[in-house]
Write an enzyme that holds these catalytic residues in place. Structure first.
Site, short mmCIF file in Angstrom:
data_model
loop_
_atom_site.label_atom_id
_atom_site.label_comp_id
_atom_site.label_asym_id
_atom_site.label_seq_id
_atom_site.Cartn_x
_atom_site.Cartn_y
_atom_site.Cartn_z
N ARG A 107 0.88 -1.18 0.00
CA ARG A 107 0.00 0.00 0.00
C ARG A 107 0.91 1.21 0.00
NH1 ARG A 107 -5.24 1.44 3.59
NH2 ARG A 107 -6.07 0.08 1.96
N HIS A 134 -7.61 1.05 -6.27
CA HIS A 134 -7.76 0.17 -5.10
C HIS A 134 -8.44 -1.13 -5.56
CE1 HIS A 134 -7.88 -1.12 -1.09
NE2 HIS A 134 -8.72 -0.27 -0.54
N GLN A 137 -10.17 -3.84 -3.15
CA GLN A 137 -11.46 -3.42 -2.59
C GLN A 137 -12.60 -3.73 -3.56
OE1 GLN A 137 -12.24 -1.85 0.51
NE2 GLN A 137 -14.25 -2.49 -0.21
N ASP A 225 -17.70 7.23 -0.91
CA ASP A 225 -16.45 7.08 -0.16
C ASP A 225 -16.19 8.38 0.57
OD1 ASP A 225 -14.08 6.04 0.78
OD2 ASP A 225 -13.01 6.10 -1.13
N CYS A 266 -16.47 1.58 1.14
CA CYS A 266 -15.33 0.70 1.41
C CYS A 266 -14.83 0.83 2.84
CB CYS A 266 -14.21 0.97 0.42
SG CYS A 266 -13.45 2.59 0.59
N ARG A 294 -13.18 -8.58 1.81
CA ARG A 294 -11.77 -8.27 1.55
C ARG A 294 -10.93 -9.52 1.81
NH1 ARG A 294 -9.85 -3.14 1.68
NH2 ARG A 294 -7.99 -4.16 0.86
N1 CP Z 1 -11.10 -0.02 2.65
C1 CP Z 1 -9.81 -0.09 3.06
O1 CP Z 1 -8.89 -0.24 2.26
O2 CP Z 1 -9.67 -0.03 4.41
P1 CP Z 1 -8.28 0.19 5.18
O3 CP Z 1 -7.78 1.58 4.81
O4 CP Z 1 -8.65 0.10 6.65
O5 CP Z 1 -7.32 -0.86 4.77
#
Ligand code: CP
Length: 308
Positions: A107, A134, A137, A225, A266, A294
């Protein structure tokens, strides 16, 4: 080598195979304690590095748990504590980690970091979020939609709010899974045109509708979001809120969608900003199914990357 970098870079037949595998693994675990090993322990003897240059709850826990359930092991790394955060090149980092682990999930901020890592790694790399997309997700979101409503092909998905990295992966998915997508948000926060043009070129309908009530008419799924993403400047917070307030997903807006339209977010959410409690906790909300999936979707991705 199978990297999972973006949904538009993965063949539709592979995406479907990943979701089928995720669904099978999920159903095989019903009723079992979370720490139970999956049958056959498909990741036995595999070591996975999980690199986080940004905060995370869902991605971190679901990847770590998913690897362990499949019999593998993880090393969770914070970018700032690695030499990567202190001047070591991405190329060198990729080659060093490839000597230690069988797969790298990262990430990060800039998409270029992900792409350079994948270029130089000799093991598969998974995109756990960049400023630009992403994909993990949205794989979980497709799994969630189909669990509740059947095939997403031909359905109408409406995005309300900021044209951010999560929207980008929905646009990638629209082209690959064949659903229609409407973006409803202020022009100043439009997504990059390339995301929508590429999906249109695959034959799906991608609309922009500034009026959120018109946008959600006939929607099978409404998604939003947070209004200020992790990579957005906090100084822009007030301006973004003023621009995005008309796109809040509340009961009145959802009343314009199909009566059985699902609601997704998400997470993490800023409750009663981008979506009200009434919607987040309402009967059509599947936000916690998304979070759970997830785990399952990423297990499918991990197996596909590793060919196990
Ligand atoms: N939706 C998501 O990626 O959550 P986090 O930022 O908690 O990993």
């Amino acid at each position: 080598m199978n990297h999972f970098l973006d949904i538009n870079k993965t063949d539709p037949s592979d995406l479907r195979a990943i979701l089928d595998s995720a669904a099978a693994m999920k159903s095989a675990r019903v009723g079992l304690p979370k720490g139970t090993l999956d049958a056959g322990a498909p990741l036995k003897n595999h070591m996975v590095a999980l690199i986080f240059e940004k905060p995370s709850t869902r991605t971190r826990v679901s990847f770590d748990l998913g690897v362990r359930q499949m019999g593998g092991q993880t090393i969770v790394l914070s970018g700032s504590e690695m030499q990567l955060g202190h001047g070591e090149t991405i190329a060198d980092t990729a080659q060093v980690l490839s000597r230690y682990v069988d797969l790298i999930m990262i990430r990060t901020f800039e998409e270029d970091v992900l792409l350079e890592l994948a270029d130089h790694a000799t093991v598969p790399v998974i995109n756990g979020l960049t400023n630009r997309s992403h994909p993990c997700q949205i794989m979980a979101d497709i799994q969630t939609f189909e669990e509740h409503r059947g095939p997403i092909k031909g359905k109408k998905v409406v995005w309300c709010g900021d044209g951010n990295n999560v929207f980008a992966s929905f646009a990638h998915a629209a082209g690959q899974f064949g659903f229609d997508l409407t973006f409803s948000g202020p022009k100043t926060l439009d997504p990059e045109a390339v995301f929508m043009d590429e999906a249109r070129a695959k034959g799906v309908t991608i609309n922009v509708e500034r009026d959120p009530a018109k946008a959600v008419a006939g929607a099978d799924l409404v998604v939003t979001d947070t209004w200020v993403s992790m990579h957005d400047s906090q100084t822009a917070r007030e301006r973004r809120h003023n621009q995005l307030r008309p796109y809040q997903v509340n009961g009145a807006l959802m009343a314009n969608a199909k009566p059985d339209a699902l609601f997704m977010h998400c997470l993490p959410a800023h409750r009663n900003e981008e979506a009200t409690d009434e919607v987040m906790d309402g009967p059509n909300s599947v936000i916690f199914d998304e979070a759970e999936n997830r785990l399952h979707a990423q297990k499918g991705i991990l197996r596909w990357c590793l060919g196990v």
